[in-house]
Design a protein around this motif. Structure first.
Motif, short mmCIF file in Angstrom:
data_model
loop_
_atom_site.label_atom_id
_atom_site.label_comp_id
_atom_site.label_asym_id
_atom_site.label_seq_id
_atom_site.Cartn_x
_atom_site.Cartn_y
_atom_site.Cartn_z
N GLN A 148 5.55 9.83 -6.55
CA GLN A 148 7.15 9.76 -6.17
C GLN A 148 7.48 8.55 -6.39
O GLN A 148 8.69 8.39 -6.94
N VAL A 149 6.95 7.54 -6.17
CA VAL A 149 7.69 6.02 -6.28
C VAL A 149 7.63 5.77 -7.75
O VAL A 149 8.63 5.25 -8.10
N ARG A 150 6.66 6.30 -8.53
CA ARG A 150 6.67 5.96 -9.81
C ARG A 150 8.10 6.73 -10.56
O ARG A 150 8.80 6.28 -11.23
N ALA A 151 8.16 7.88 -10.14
CA ALA A 151 9.40 8.82 -10.56
C ALA A 151 10.54 8.26 -10.29
O ALA A 151 11.43 8.01 -11.10
N GLU A 152 10.84 7.50 -9.00
CA GLU A 152 12.17 7.20 -8.58
C GLU A 152 12.44 5.69 -9.13
O GLU A 152 13.49 5.38 -9.76
N LEU A 153 11.18 4.83 -9.37
CA LEU A 153 11.34 3.77 -10.22
C LEU A 153 11.58 4.07 -11.62
O LEU A 153 12.82 3.24 -12.17
N PRO A 168 0.77 -1.42 -0.12
CA PRO A 168 0.01 -0.16 -0.04
C PRO A 168 0.91 1.38 -0.12
O PRO A 168 1.67 1.24 0.69
N LEU A 169 0.11 2.17 -0.50
CA LEU A 169 1.01 3.62 -0.83
C LEU A 169 -0.24 4.40 -0.81
O LEU A 169 -1.42 4.52 -1.26
N LYS A 170 0.11 5.85 -0.21
CA LYS A 170 -0.85 6.90 -0.14
C LYS A 170 -0.87 7.60 -1.85
O LYS A 170 0.21 7.23 -2.39
N ASP A 171 -1.98 8.03 -1.98
CA ASP A 171 -1.93 8.66 -3.43
C ASP A 171 -0.95 9.46 -3.77
O ASP A 171 -0.32 9.43 -4.79
N ALA A 172 -0.51 10.48 -2.80
CA ALA A 172 0.69 11.26 -2.96
C ALA A 172 2.04 10.45 -3.06
O ALA A 172 2.99 10.88 -3.68
N GLU A 173 2.00 9.32 -2.61
CA GLU A 173 3.49 8.66 -2.56
C GLU A 173 3.40 7.96 -4.07
O GLU A 173 4.50 7.72 -4.28
N ALA A 217 10.33 1.99 0.16
CA ALA A 217 11.29 1.10 0.16
C ALA A 217 11.05 -0.38 -0.21
O ALA A 217 11.87 -0.94 -0.79
N ALA A 218 9.76 -0.61 0.11
CA ALA A 218 9.37 -1.83 -0.23
C ALA A 218 9.21 -2.52 -1.94
O ALA A 218 9.15 -3.49 -2.39
N TYR A 219 9.41 -1.06 -2.69
CA TYR A 219 9.44 -1.22 -4.19
C TYR A 219 10.81 -1.31 -4.92
O TYR A 219 10.89 -1.56 -6.02
N LEU A 220 11.77 -1.77 -3.70
CA LEU A 220 13.11 -1.54 -4.29
C LEU A 220 13.39 -2.80 -5.34
O LEU A 220 13.94 -2.58 -6.18
N PRO A 221 12.86 -4.03 -4.81
CA PRO A 221 12.96 -5.24 -5.51
C PRO A 221 12.53 -5.11 -7.11
O PRO A 221 13.09 -5.61 -8.02
N VAL A 262 14.30 4.73 -0.64
CA VAL A 262 14.58 4.44 0.53
C VAL A 262 14.41 5.76 1.21
O VAL A 262 13.70 5.90 2.52
N ALA A 263 14.98 6.89 0.80
CA ALA A 263 14.68 8.17 1.42
C ALA A 263 13.08 8.53 1.68
O ALA A 263 12.64 9.27 2.47
N LEU A 264 12.29 7.81 0.73
CA LEU A 264 10.78 8.25 0.81
C LEU A 264 9.94 7.46 2.14
O LEU A 264 9.09 7.81 2.24
#
Length: 384
Positions: free
Chosen positions: A194-199, A186-191, A215-219, A208-210
């Motif tokens: 951000q996660v898409r951009a870093e991926l 799970p991620l909040k809408d705002a997250e 960080a669960a999306y690192l794999p 990790v900084a987020l």
């Protein structure tokens, strides 16, 4: 006699807007030949050609261009209607409009193909041209695995018919983050953004900084590369969640990949989103050895019906200008010079045999200078 002062500046007469260029012989003919090869291949699979206009009313076009903004379009004011027109930056949206309106009652799945120039307001460093040739096909009414299998393989066959080798298909799952964020990770809408951009940036440190959720999306960064190895990593990520949230997506990608020939390189970048903003459950980019950047892309998406509902579709678009620049589509041409007083009936026979004839208009015409490799000497053909 015209004075030099009244003659327009020859440099200005030869100028074209930035990002636009002429195609001269033989490249212009190579372009037409390559596009014809692609469209003929697509037609053999039952795709009927449509020819949308080069410009439409801005509001009609923008509501279907999910990946483009109005300020990114080249616009003009129509002197007839006094409404703003937009030059098409992409033909897929236009084909969707045709399917949803003019061909709304046609049986589904509806197979359509197209080819023509598109014009963009801005270019990029990899592709500085603003006018590009786009050729493609759309299968409207379904985005099933069977439809995806067909569209990917038709795209490959079309490129091979154009003489392209060393093809790579790079798959992606545009809705992967949304699927995981709404379920096992799970991620909040705002997250999410951000996660898409870093991926997209493959920036592990930024993820990790987020925080722990991101960080669960690192794999997923590691689940990219050669197709089969990357798929195994993706399966491992899905198994670790214990929910099988993306099991159906994984099975679908394997089904799409299965019939693709061994001579095609397959890769996977499951979180790639750039250029796939309007795609639904799967997308793919097409690359070829010796070329920088993609030469085509495709995937599943939805078109907007007249009643506001959406209809599933899959398709692909090829942008073959780099291929044409590299010499693809060029065909040997036999040019025969016809001197004054030649036998017109015989010249007609030679044209039927595949010769392209160039008739002399005066006794000073030089066949060799006019690009002919042979000339007609009575009833004989002689080389220069």
């Amino acid at each position: 006699m015209t004075s030099s002062a009244s003659v327009p500046n020859q440099g200005i007469l030869g100028l074209l807007p930035e990002g636009l260029s002429d195609r001269l012989p033989p490249q212009a003919e190579a372009s037409a030949h390559l596009a014809r090869n692609v469209l003929d291949t697509v037609a053999a699979h039952g795709y009927a050609r449509v020819m949308p206009p080069v410009a439409e009313f801005e509001e009609t076009l923008t509501q279907r261009l999910k990946s483009a903004r109005a300020q990114d379009l080249l616009r003009v004011v129509d002197p007839v209607s006094q409404r703003t027109l937009a030059m098409r930056p992409d033909m897929t949206a236009q084909v969707g409009r045709i399917a949803a309106t003019r061909l709304a009652a046609a049986a589904r799945p509806l197979r359509l193909s197209y080819g023509g120039p598109v014009l963009r307001l801005r270019a990029n460093q990899l592709r500085p041209e603003r006018e590009r040739l786009q050729v493609g096909a759309e299968l409207i009414g379904t985005d099933s695995v069977a439809a995806a299998v067909e569209i990917v393989n038709v795209a490959i066959e079309a490129l091979q018919a154009a003489g392209v080798a060393g093809i790579t298909i790079d798959f992606t799952l545009p809705d992967l983050i949304d699927t995981l964020a709404a379920g096992p990770m799970p991620l909040k809408d705002a997250e999410r953004e951000q996660v898409r951009a870093e991926l997209d940036a493959k920036d592990a440190g930024a993820l990790v900084a987020l925080g722990a959720s991101a960080a669960a999306y690192l794999p997923l960064i590691e689940a990219a590369g050669p197709f089969h190895a990357a798929m195994e990593k993706l399966e491992g990520i899905d198994a670790a969640t214990g929910q099988g949230a993306i099991a159906s997506r994984i099975a679908a990608l394997r089904a799409i990949a299965k019939p693709i020939g061994w001579d095609i390189t397959l890769t996977l970048d499951p979180t790639e989103r750039h250029g796939f903003e309007y795609q639904s459950w799967f997308g793919f980019s097409i690359f070829a050895d010796g070329f920088v950047g993609e030469i085509g892309r495709g995937g599943g998406y939805a078109i907007l019906r007249a009643d506001g509902s959406e209809e599933p579709a899959v398709g692909f678009s090829l942008y073959p200008d780099p291929l044409i620049d590299a010499g693809f589509g060029a065909v040997p041409v036999k040019r025969l010079f016809l001197p004054l007083g030649h036998d017109a009936a015989l010249a007609k026979v030679k044209r039927a045999e595949g010769w392209r004839t160039v008739a002399a208009l005066s006794d000073t015409d030089d066949g060799a200078a006019l690009g002919c490799g042979h000339w007609l000497d009575g009833s004989d053909i002689r080389p220069y």
